[in-house]
Write an enzyme that holds these catalytic residues in place. Structure first.
Site, PDB file in Angstrom:
ATOM      1  N   SER A 297      -3.626 -18.522 -11.676  1.00 43.92           N
ATOM      2  CA  SER A 297      -2.717 -19.251 -10.771  1.00 43.92           C
ATOM      3  C   SER A 297      -2.027 -18.265  -9.851  1.00 43.92           C
ATOM      4  O   SER A 297      -0.848 -17.965 -10.025  1.00 43.92           O
ATOM      5  CB  SER A 297      -1.687 -20.032 -11.589  1.00 43.92           C
ATOM      6  OG  SER A 297      -1.057 -19.193 -12.537  1.00 43.92           O
TER       7      SER A 297
ATOM      8  N   ASP B  67       4.170 -18.070 -13.242  1.00 44.85           N
ATOM      9  CA  ASP B  67       4.051 -18.638 -14.585  1.00 44.85           C
ATOM     10  C   ASP B  67       3.713 -17.520 -15.562  1.00 44.85           C
ATOM     11  O   ASP B  67       3.705 -16.343 -15.192  1.00 44.85           O
ATOM     12  CB  ASP B  67       2.999 -19.761 -14.620  1.00 44.85           C
ATOM     13  CG  ASP B  67       1.646 -19.320 -14.085  1.00 44.85           C
ATOM     14  OD1 ASP B  67       1.301 -18.124 -14.249  1.00 44.85           O
ATOM     15  OD2 ASP B  67       0.935 -20.155 -13.495  1.00 44.85           O
TER      16      ASP B  67
ATOM     17  N   ASP C 259      -3.439 -12.465 -10.671  1.00 45.01           N
ATOM     18  CA  ASP C 259      -3.445 -13.474 -11.728  1.00 45.01           C
ATOM     19  C   ASP C 259      -4.546 -14.473 -11.379  1.00 45.01           C
ATOM     20  O   ASP C 259      -4.385 -15.317 -10.496  1.00 45.01           O
ATOM     21  CB  ASP C 259      -2.078 -14.173 -11.802  1.00 45.01           C
ATOM     22  CG  ASP C 259      -2.006 -15.195 -12.926  1.00 45.01           C
ATOM     23  OD1 ASP C 259      -3.051 -15.497 -13.528  1.00 45.01           O
ATOM     24  OD2 ASP C 259      -0.905 -15.695 -13.193  1.00 45.01           O
TER      25      ASP C 259
ATOM     26  N   HIS D 217       0.801  -1.215   0.000  1.00 42.81           N
ATOM     27  CA  HIS D 217       0.000   0.000   0.000  1.00 42.81           C
ATOM     28  C   HIS D 217       0.836   1.268   0.000  1.00 42.81           C
ATOM     29  O   HIS D 217       0.325   2.330  -0.310  1.00 42.81           O
ATOM     30  CB  HIS D 217      -0.929   0.035   1.220  1.00 42.81           C
ATOM     31  CG  HIS D 217      -1.887  -1.096   1.240  1.00 42.81           C
ATOM     32  ND1 HIS D 217      -2.828  -1.293   0.273  1.00 42.81           N
ATOM     33  CD2 HIS D 217      -2.050  -2.117   2.118  1.00 42.81           C
ATOM     34  CE1 HIS D 217      -3.545  -2.364   0.549  1.00 42.81           C
ATOM     35  NE2 HIS D 217      -3.086  -2.882   1.661  1.00 42.81           N
TER      36      HIS D 217
END
Length: 307
Positions: free
Chosen positions: A225, A230, A222, A70
């Site tokens: 995953s 990845d 994401d 933050h």
């Protein structure tokens, strides 16, 4: 702790600011295995501390990679870094810098998230100043793509590095609704929604971050995953499933979009050079004008300069 109005990208740049200065360079250089004689257990101690933290809470990996979420005060406030420092001060007092702990811990967090392993040149010293004003040139989550590119270039990083470091930083972990209102409810100041958001994704984002809701509510960066390093986030960004405006901006520029498409085409971290190239970009970032030799100190505690 109240959120400060700064970008999520500042978290990656925190490492850079911790280890850089504008003073003239001198003949001191970072090197692999810098502590092999002075503190042989330095990297293994940091690794063990990171492993313990991630075992307790998987999201600590993302916190270590980005360090703060933050705000972007130029001082280390994350307890895992402090714990590693405390352990090293017991075995090798006054030897290992907080800047090196931050860089090594970020690498270990990536590895524990099934990302690439890479050597981290060490030998940095810590700054003698902790100041928010040093973060004024950091990328902001709502910066246009040309501003993002210029801020990376100003640090000696390329447009390719911008893509690699942005996507790599956001392939794990979460963000906060604090960063979402402008994109969801006041795009370009017109009480509208960012049209680049996939309609299928927009409903989910507004459900998690309703207008007037808690700014501290978390959402995954994401969606495919969130705990695994990845290349899924690359396709998410290309398909309009980017959470942050700064991620979505990577599609708005021909050069950054081509980099995204190139890496996303590999379909799987083992079939793409994304992981390897991200690792190289991380090393480049942490190696920009590091404080070495007399240009800095070894802090006794990472959250404050020595008295």
């Amino acid at each position: 702790m109240a959120a400060a109005p700064v970008t999520i990208l500042c978290i990656l740049f925190l490492i850079m600011i911790l280890v850089t200065e504008t003073a003239a360079s001198i003949n001191w250089q970072l090197q692999l295995g810098y502590y092999s004689s002075s503190c042989p257990a330095a990297e293994s101690t940091i690794k063990a501390t990171v492993e313990e933290a991630v075992a307790v809470d998987k999201s600590n990996a993302a916190r270590l990679l980005r360090l703060a979420f933050h705000d972007c005060f130029v001082e280390v406030r994350f307890e895992v870094i402090e714990q590693a420092k405390t352990r090293l001060e017991q075995s090798c007092p006054g030897v290992v810098s907080c800047a090196d702990i931050v860089a090594i811990a970020a690498r270990d967090a990536v590895v524990l998230s099934h990302g690439p392993s890479f050597g981290v040149p060490t030998g940095r010293r810590d700054g003698r100043i902790s100041s928010l004003t040093l973060a004024n040139d950091l990328p902001d989550v709502n910066d246009p793509i040309e501003v993002l590119k210029s801020k990376f270039h100003a640090k000696g990083l390329s447009t390719k590095d911008l893509v690699l470091l942005t996507a790599g930083a956001h392939t794990i972990g979460t963000s906060a609704c604090f960063f979402m209102p402008q994109r969801l409810y006041n795009f370009n100041g017109h009480n509208d929604t960012d049209p680049s958001i996939n309609p299928k994704f927009l409903q989910r984002l507004k459900l998690i971050c309703p207008l007037g809701g808690s700014s501290f509510q978390r959402l995954h960066l994401d969606w495919s995953s969130q705990f695994q390093f990845d290349d899924h986030i690359l396709r998410n960004i290309l398909n309009g499933f980017a959470v942050l405006a700064s991620d979505a901006q990577l599609v708005e520029d021909g050069t950054t979009k081509r980099f995204l498409q190139s890496y996303a085409g590999g379909y799987g971290i083992g079939k793409s050079s994304f992981g390897k190239d991200f690792a190289a970009a991380m090393v480049r970032m942490t190696n920009i004008q590091p404080k070495t030799g007399p240009n800095g100190e070894i802090r006794k505690a990472c959250h404050k300069v020595n008295s």
